[in-house]
Design an enzyme around this catalytic site. Structure first.
Site, PDB file in Angstrom:
ATOM      1  N   LYS A 299       0.832  -1.213   0.000  1.00  0.00           N
ATOM      2  CA  LYS A 299       0.000   0.000   0.000  1.00  0.00           C
ATOM      3  C   LYS A 299       0.864   1.260   0.000  1.00  0.00           C
ATOM      4  O   LYS A 299       0.666   2.167  -0.801  1.00  0.00           O
ATOM      5  CB  LYS A 299      -0.906   0.007   1.240  1.00  0.00           C
ATOM      6  CG  LYS A 299      -1.577   1.354   1.500  1.00  0.00           C
ATOM      7  CD  LYS A 299      -2.465   1.344   2.729  1.00  0.00           C
ATOM      8  CE  LYS A 299      -1.794   1.708   4.022  1.00  0.00           C
ATOM      9  NZ  LYS A 299      -1.600   3.139   4.283  1.00  0.00           N
ATOM     10  N   ASN A 300       1.821   1.322   0.924  1.00  0.00           N
ATOM     11  CA  ASN A 300       2.548   2.579   1.097  1.00  0.00           C
ATOM     12  C   ASN A 300       3.545   2.853  -0.032  1.00  0.00           C
ATOM     13  O   ASN A 300       4.028   3.975  -0.152  1.00  0.00           O
ATOM     14  CB  ASN A 300       3.213   2.628   2.478  1.00  0.00           C
ATOM     15  CG  ASN A 300       2.160   2.750   3.580  1.00  0.00           C
ATOM     16  OD1 ASN A 300       1.000   3.086   3.306  1.00  0.00           O
ATOM     17  ND2 ASN A 300       2.546   2.466   4.818  1.00  0.00           N
TER      18      ASN A 300
ATOM     19  N   ARG B 244      -0.389  14.834  12.957  1.00  0.00           N
ATOM     20  CA  ARG B 244       0.363  14.369  11.778  1.00  0.00           C
ATOM     21  C   ARG B 244       0.819  15.595  10.986  1.00  0.00           C
ATOM     22  O   ARG B 244       0.262  15.925   9.933  1.00  0.00           O
ATOM     23  CB  ARG B 244      -0.501  13.418  10.931  1.00  0.00           C
ATOM     24  CG  ARG B 244      -0.884  12.154  11.704  1.00  0.00           C
ATOM     25  CD  ARG B 244      -1.528  11.099  10.847  1.00  0.00           C
ATOM     26  NE  ARG B 244      -0.589  10.435   9.965  1.00  0.00           N
ATOM     27  CZ  ARG B 244      -0.877   9.314   9.290  1.00  0.00           C
ATOM     28  NH1 ARG B 244      -2.050   8.754   9.423  1.00  0.00           N
ATOM     29  NH2 ARG B 244       0.007   8.766   8.495  1.00  0.00           N
TER      30      ARG B 244
ATOM     31  N   ASP C 215       3.681   0.351  12.401  1.00  0.00           N
ATOM     32  CA  ASP C 215       2.437  -0.209  11.852  1.00  0.00           C
ATOM     33  C   ASP C 215       2.192  -1.645  12.330  1.00  0.00           C
ATOM     34  O   ASP C 215       1.082  -2.160  12.208  1.00  0.00           O
ATOM     35  CB  ASP C 215       2.453  -0.157  10.317  1.00  0.00           C
ATOM     36  CG  ASP C 215       2.449   1.281   9.809  1.00  0.00           C
ATOM     37  OD1 ASP C 215       2.118   2.184  10.592  1.00  0.00           O
ATOM     38  OD2 ASP C 215       2.793   1.492   8.633  1.00  0.00           O
TER      39      ASP C 215
HETATM   40  N1  EPU Z   1       6.536  14.123  11.151  1.00  0.00           N
HETATM   41  C1  EPU Z   1       6.801  15.436  11.425  1.00  0.00           C
HETATM   42  N2  EPU Z   1       6.760  16.334  10.377  1.00  0.00           N
HETATM   43  C2  EPU Z   1       6.480  15.963   9.108  1.00  0.00           C
HETATM   44  C3  EPU Z   1       6.213  14.593   8.833  1.00  0.00           C
HETATM   45  C4  EPU Z   1       6.243  13.700   9.883  1.00  0.00           C
HETATM   46  O1  EPU Z   1       7.059  15.811  12.559  1.00  0.00           O
HETATM   47  O2  EPU Z   1       6.465  16.825   8.221  1.00  0.00           O
HETATM   48  C5  EPU Z   1       6.579  13.133  12.248  1.00  0.00           C
HETATM   49  C6  EPU Z   1       5.243  12.450  12.476  1.00  0.00           C
HETATM   50  O3  EPU Z   1       4.432  13.203  13.352  1.00  0.00           O
HETATM   51  C7  EPU Z   1       5.661  11.116  13.062  1.00  0.00           C
HETATM   52  C8  EPU Z   1       6.986  10.827  12.369  1.00  0.00           C
HETATM   53  O4  EPU Z   1       7.446  12.082  11.862  1.00  0.00           O
HETATM   54  O5  EPU Z   1       5.906  11.260  14.432  1.00  0.00           O
HETATM   55  C9  EPU Z   1       6.932   9.836  11.244  1.00  0.00           C
HETATM   56  O6  EPU Z   1       5.961  10.237  10.304  1.00  0.00           O
HETATM   57  P1  EPU Z   1       6.078   9.854   8.754  1.00  0.00           P
HETATM   58  O7  EPU Z   1       6.096  11.114   7.966  1.00  0.00           O
HETATM   59  O8  EPU Z   1       7.194   8.889   8.573  1.00  0.00           O
HETATM   60  O9  EPU Z   1       4.709   9.138   8.500  1.00  0.00           O
HETATM   61  P2  EPU Z   1       3.811   9.217   7.213  1.00  0.00           P
HETATM   62  O10 EPU Z   1       4.656   9.344   5.991  1.00  0.00           O
HETATM   63  O11 EPU Z   1       2.701  10.181   7.378  1.00  0.00           O
HETATM   64  C10 EPU Z   1       3.900   6.660   6.704  1.00  0.00           C
HETATM   65  C11 EPU Z   1       2.893   5.563   6.537  1.00  0.00           C
HETATM   66  C12 EPU Z   1       2.290   5.213   7.897  1.00  0.00           C
HETATM   67  C13 EPU Z   1       3.395   4.807   8.851  1.00  0.00           C
HETATM   68  C14 EPU Z   1       4.460   5.892   8.929  1.00  0.00           C
HETATM   69  C15 EPU Z   1       5.655   5.495   9.756  1.00  0.00           C
HETATM   70  C16 EPU Z   1       2.080   6.065   4.318  1.00  0.00           C
HETATM   71  C17 EPU Z   1       0.977   6.528   3.464  1.00  0.00           C
HETATM   72  N3  EPU Z   1       1.859   6.028   5.629  1.00  0.00           N
HETATM   73  O12 EPU Z   1       3.174   7.767   7.227  1.00  0.00           O
HETATM   74  O13 EPU Z   1       1.470   4.094   7.642  1.00  0.00           O
HETATM   75  O14 EPU Z   1       2.865   4.600  10.143  1.00  0.00           O
HETATM   76  O15 EPU Z   1       4.925   6.216   7.598  1.00  0.00           O
HETATM   77  O16 EPU Z   1       6.254   4.362   9.239  1.00  0.00           O
HETATM   78  O17 EPU Z   1       3.141   5.694   3.830  1.00  0.00           O
HETATM   79  C18 EPU Z   1      -0.308   2.623   7.963  1.00  0.00           C
HETATM   80  O18 EPU Z   1       0.012   2.093   6.877  1.00  0.00           O
HETATM   81  O19 EPU Z   1      -1.126   2.125   8.771  1.00  0.00           O
HETATM   82  C19 EPU Z   1       0.286   3.909   8.310  1.00  0.00           C
HETATM   83  C20 EPU Z   1      -0.225   4.732   9.209  1.00  0.00           C
END
Ligand code: EPU
Length: 480
Positions: free
Chosen positions: A51-52, A151, A358
């Site tokens: 998915k991701n 987020r 996850d």
């Molecule tokens: N963060 C920041 N600033 C940003 C972006 C993120 O502070 O601009 C922080 C977040 O608050 C969090 C950490 O950095 O504490 C990690 O966030 P990340 O950006 O890595 O998460 P994401 O890209 O929004 C993806 C997956 C999530 C998974 C996370 C961590 C996708 C679409 N989603 O989210 O997947 O939990 O990485 O591995 O790729 C899931 O599949 O159930 C899911 C939630």
């Protein structure tokens, strides 16, 4: 009309007089899983595409400005929404089969992602990077997705502005610049962020050196998307190393991009003038695979999990082995078998190659029946222990203090009415229900279907007693 509005009107008795169309019946059906657990899972299961990775690769086809054939796409709602957004933007999309789509992004007509679509999933933010890169502008409503606590997207905006873009986040009344975002979210402005609109614009994109303050999957992937056609070299430091980050880089390189270092802390992107289409197959889903591995272990089963990359599963395999579960690795499969007790563990979620956040709710369910006390620390998201309340309904003994949960193993879980509070919390409840002797029902399964292809059929193939039941609230059924 939105299902919540309808249900609210129904519950508050103000439904009379509403004029509903027949198609509304489709929208307001409540679906649930009914699972009779207590049976070990046995057999083989084939894992779908990640998915991701898929939700990054699909927006990335915009950069090709050509025909791409994407294979091994999981048949899940997040992919359907991504395809719908591409289509609204003017892409020509042909379904080759259920998991393969031909996408022609030669002539796109728009750069604004419709609000209702962008709010349906988190990954809509990748359209910002891809559209900005190709057209110099993009607008996306603040993305939706699982409620895991704040987020923020400050690191995404940091990379866009370093490359030359101006951005604004419209909170309804106030427009704030990227730097101020951190302050707003720290002050708890999450609710207003939910109604925001993100706009990015650039006259010219130039390579830059960016150090991420926080390791972020999304910001790393958006960094690559926005830098591939910027002039000169971009260096991204403190990058996320997840398999889907590497998958996106591989796809972009096959389309003519020049990206090196994906999968390490430092990614170097040399801008290219033009890209082209390609045929690409999405990697297997690490978390779907891990979920079936845990399900096999939790039910005391014996399952061959096929179409996986065992290397991507190592953080999960290692913990399962420490918990007393047998995991045998093959080239593209793992066999998971459990005959003895589950041993207690200490788990701390970390960015890849650490233990994936996850998988945390799924592993929590397994540890709820371990012989002893386990400690689980959630280091990525602020709000990922909500599933614990559901698990307690089944007799689990778990204390949560901030980011740490302590699981005192109980002998067994008992069936209960459950809710899927988010995607992985929902998958965790499915595993919990499979462990409990008797019948459990899980509501709000739309969350689960965002990320797991054919979960009912796959589990039935392993001998599980699971069915999806559709029902309509009685009062509404009469009103329609
Ligand atoms: N963060 C920041 N600033 C940003 C972006 C993120 O502070 O601009 C922080 C977040 O608050 C969090 C950490 O950095 O504490 C990690 O966030 P990340 O950006 O890595 O998460 P994401 O890209 O929004 C993806 C997956 C999530 C998974 C996370 C961590 C996708 C679409 N989603 O989210 O997947 O939990 O990485 O591995 O790729 C899931 O599949 O159930 C899911 C939630």
């Amino acid at each position: 009309m939105h299902i919540r509005q309808l249900l609210w009107k129904m519950l508050s008795g103000t439904l009379t007089g509403l004029r509903l169309r027949a198609s509304d019946k489709e929208i307001i059906k409540l679906e649930k899983f009914v699972i009779t657990g207590g049976k070990p899972l046995h057999g083989e299961v084939t894992i779908s595409g990640a998915k991701n990775a898929a939700v990054g690769v699909l927006p990335a086809t915009i950069l090709a400005a050509d025909v791409c054939v994407i294979e091994n796409l999981p048949d899940i709602s997040d992919v359907a929404v991504s395809l719908k957004i591409l289509s609204v933007l003017g892409a020509q999309i042909k379904m080759i089969n259920r998991n393969t789509y031909e996408i022609d992004t030669t002539h796109l007509t728009g750069t604004n992602v419709p609000d209702d679509l962008s709010r349906q999933m988190r990954a809509s933010y990748y359209f910002l990077g891809a559209l900005l890169s190709r057209f110099g502008k993009a607008q996306v409503a603040m993305p939706g997705g699982c409620n895991l606590g704040p987020r923020p997207i400050d690191q995404h905006l940091k990379v866009f502005s370093a490359l030359g873009a101006e951005d604004s986040v419209d909170y309804g009344m106030i427009t704030v610049r990227a730097k101020e975002m951190k302050v707003f979210s720290a002050l708890g402005a999450e609710d207003s962020v939910d109604y925001g609109m993100i706009t990015v614009r650039a006259k010219e994109m130039n390579g830059a050196h960016i150090f991420f303050d926080k390791v972020s999957v999304g910001a790393t992937m958006n960094g690559m998307l926005s830098a591939v056609m910027a002039k000169g070299q971009t260096i991204l430091e403190n990058c996320a190393k997840e398999p889907h980050v590497v998958d996106l880089a591989n796809f972009l390189n096959m389309c003519g991009a020049n990206i090196r270092g994906a999968g390490t802390d430092v990614i170097k992107v040399r801008g290219v003038e033009k890209m082209h289409g390609c045929t690409y197959s999405i990697i297997p889903d690490q978390i779907e695979a891990g979920s079936y591995m845990v399900a096999a272990a939790a039910t005391g089963g014996d399952v061959l999990v096929k179409n996986v990359t065992p290397k991507h599963l190592e953080p999960i395999t290692e913990k399962l082995r420490r918990a007393g579960v047998e995991v045998e690795e093959f080239d593209d499969a793992v066999r998971v078998r459990r005959t003895g007790d589950i041993l207690p563990l200490k788990i701390n979620t970390m960015p890849h190659p650490g233990f994936p956040t996850d998988m945390q709710p799924l592993m929590g369910v397994l540890l709820s029946v371990a012989k002893g006390t386990s400690t689980v620390t959630e280091s990525v998201w602020d709000n990922r222990f909500r599933y614990v309340d559901e698990l307690r309904k089944m007799g689990a003994n778990v204390q949560v203090d901030g980011q740490v949960a302590v699981f005192e193993g109980v002998d067994k879980l008992t069936p209960a009415p459950l809710r899927a509070l988010d995607l992985r919390a929902g998958a965790a409840m499915v595993v919990a229900a499979l462990m409990a002797d008797g019948t459990s029902e899980i509501e709000e399964i739309g969350h689960i279907e965002r990320g797991y292809e054919n979960i009912v059929e796959k589990l039935r193939g392993l001998g599980a007693d699971i069915s999806k039941v559709e029902r309509m609230p009685a009062a509404l059924d009469q009103a329609l």
